[in-house]
Design a protein around this motif. Structure first.
Motif, PDB file in Angstrom:
ATOM      1  N   HIS A   1      59.748  47.727  72.595  1.00  0.00           N
ATOM      2  CA  HIS A   1      60.782  46.713  72.375  1.00  0.00           C
ATOM      3  C   HIS A   1      60.509  45.506  73.266  1.00  0.00           C
TER       4      HIS A   1
ATOM      5  N   HIS B   1      69.709  44.320  64.907  1.00  0.00           N
ATOM      6  CA  HIS B   1      68.740  43.266  64.564  1.00  0.00           C
ATOM      7  C   HIS B   1      67.995  43.599  63.286  1.00  0.00           C
TER       8      HIS B   1
ATOM      9  N   HIS C   1      63.527  55.066  68.114  1.00  0.00           N
ATOM     10  CA  HIS C   1      64.272  54.474  67.011  1.00  0.00           C
ATOM     11  C   HIS C   1      65.042  55.521  66.211  1.00  0.00           C
TER      12      HIS C   1
ATOM     13  N   HIS D   1      64.635  44.340  61.352  1.00  0.00           N
ATOM     14  CA  HIS D   1      63.393  44.986  61.787  1.00  0.00           C
ATOM     15  C   HIS D   1      62.149  44.357  61.185  1.00  0.00           C
TER      16      HIS D   1
ATOM     17  N   HIS E   1      58.530  53.013  69.269  1.00  0.00           N
ATOM     18  CA  HIS E   1      57.731  51.789  69.290  1.00  0.00           C
ATOM     19  C   HIS E   1      58.194  50.938  70.463  1.00  0.00           C
TER      20      HIS E   1
END
Ligand code: C2O
Ligand code: CU
Length: 483
Positions: A138, A465, A96, A467, A136
């Motif tokens: 997805h 998007h 990220h 979060h 993280h």
């Protein structure tokens, strides 16, 4: 917290797929020859989240710890990260905030096939920017992140930055039920239409924190990362004057946060410079008071008895070297508007959870909403985690400067994240945003209008998007293409 040093290829092979132990790693400070290899194993483990008086919690982790292994890279040096999936479901890893090639971005379907249980995927990229980032999944993001899959990435500056100590606080929010078990019920539709899955237990580097140790007079670089599914934070450091020196990894002009409150939405990172001007032996609260009536103490700054390191603050604020971000040309930029719509209409107060209990109605009824969708961007809802064949909402010619106007037409907060680029934040509700701020995750209050700009220099299909994971899964997502 656990710390994963780079591993040589030879060690990696010899380890036979097991978890690497500190003993096999080069000593601190040693620089392995690039590319640096990391092994990141996604799999189940147990962690003591809630303190010694509570049982351990079954969690999903990277390399067995919560948060996962710290990945430490160097700016401009190639990195190689081998991710092995020992979960019983598909996963991917999204790095990220790091500007990397599209094929390394970790969005299932869109940029890579998902990693099946028992399989591995090799991520290779050279981070152009120094700073604080995180990683993280997805895939099945709401549950995988909610069960613990998250870790920090620190990309070191080429020249080391002069500071007493460099600290990292990965802050995570959990919803625990009896026996410190992670509560089920991921993907509750009602929550998805409101603030998302806000939990009841906040951990600092993997456990509830009573106090963090400091010495009077020291200067600290404190890297904050919010790895929560949905919890927004507003941190106040009692008796201290933190200075923001970077947002989402990108240095800004050093500045004190408005009202002394550090707003940290899900997925955001903020680097602080903290001069420890408190008294030896004393403790100072760190409070999160974002949600009305639900403030709590995150931890305390606990000074030991030693006399101050120095009599006065070192003065000049920590000024981090700027990253090589392309400056958008605002005069020639093309302009587009992305309007966030949907969710529950708030009746009364809009500040976080305060106004959500008294009932409400769905702000829906526009076109393009698929099944399970309660949010949309420009009338279109992409749900889930990303998949093949997602049509881009906008297509940019490579190298173009772009200004996006983000309009929040909803009654809720949204941390809006764009992959593959960093966004120059220009204005908020018509007012110029000072301090030369760049972000990859822009926190929007209800009804906010924010203008951001960037150079579309990274080819590929990129997610944009919210979060808040419930919001993303239920439609607040779109794809922008750089062709
Ligand atoms: Cu950290 Cu697409 O997300
Ligand atoms: Cu949202």
């Amino acid at each position: 917290m656990e710390f994963n040093r780079p591993v040589s290829r030879r060690n990696l092979l010899r380890s036979g797929g097991g978890l690497l132990l500190a003993a096999s790693l080069p000593p601190a400070g040693a620089r392995a020859t690039p590319p640096k290899d990391y092994r990141v194993v996604a799999g189940p483990a147990r962690a003591r989240l809630a303190g010694p008086e509570h049982p351990e919690t079954d969690v999903w982790t990277y390399n067995g710890t919560v948060p996962g292994s710290l990945v430490r890279l160097r700016q401009g040096e190639p990195a190689r990260l081998v991710v092995e999936n020992r979960l019983d479901q598909e996963t991917t890893v999204h790095w990220h905030g790091i500007r990397l090639p599209n094929a390394m971005d970790g969005v299932p379907g869109l940029t890579q096939p998902p990693i099946k249980p028992g399989e591995s995927f090799v991520y290779e990229f050279t981070p152009p920017d120094a700073g604080t980032f995180w990683y993280h999944p997805h895939a099945n993001s709401l549950e995988q992140l909610g069960r613990g899959l998250a870790g920090a990435v620190i990309v070191e500056e080429r020249e080391s930055v002069a500071v007493g100590r460099d600290l990292l606080w990965v802050i995570s929010d959990w919803r625990l039920s009896d026996g410190a078990r992670i509560a089920s019920g991921f993907g509750n539709g009602m929550e998805a239409a409101m603030s998302g899955r806000v939990g009841n237990t906040v951990t600092l580097n993997g456990s509830v924190s009573e106090a963090e140790p400091f010495q009077a007079g020291e200067r600290v670089r404190l890297r904050l990362a919010n790895a929560s599914l949905a919890r927004i934070m507003a941190l106040r450091f009692e008796g201290h004057r933190p200075v923001i020196v970077a947002l989402d990894g990108q240095p800004s002009d050093p500045h004190e946060p408005e009202g002394g409150r550090i707003l940290l939405g899900p997925a955001m990172r903020i680097d602080l410079m903290l001069d420890m001007q408190g008294e030896p032996g004393r403790r100072y609260d760190v409070i999160d008071d974002f949600y009305d009536g639900l403030s709590y103490r995150l931890t305390q700054l606990a000074y030991d008895a030693r006399p101050p390191l120095r009599a006065h603050s070192p003065g000049a604020p920590l000024d981090l070297p700027r990253n090589p971000l392309p400056e958008p040309d605002l005069a020639s930029a093309e302009r587009h508007t992305l309007t966030l719509q949907g969710g529950m209409m708030s009746m009364g107060g809009m500040s976080g959870m305060g106004g959500m209990m008294g009932g409400g109605m769905m702000g829906m009824g526009h076109m393009g909403m698929g099944k399970g969708a309660v949010w949309s961007i420009n009338g279109q809802s992409m749900t889930g985690d990303g998949h093949a064949g997602m049509e881009p909402a906008l297509v940019f010619q490579r190298g173009r400067s772009v200004v996006l106007e983000l309009r929040n037409d909803t009654a809720w907060w949204h941390p809006m994240h764009f992959h593959g680029h960093s966004l120059r934040v220009l204005t908020r509700n018509g007012a110029t945003v000072p301090h030369r701020q760049w972000q990859d995750t822009v926190l929007m209050a209800p009804k906010d209008v924010v203008e951001v700009a960037f150079v579309a220099d990274n080819p590929g299909d990129w997610m944009l998007h919210c979060h808040v994971m419930d919001h993303q899964m239920s439609g607040m997502m779109t794809v922008l293409r750089v062709a």
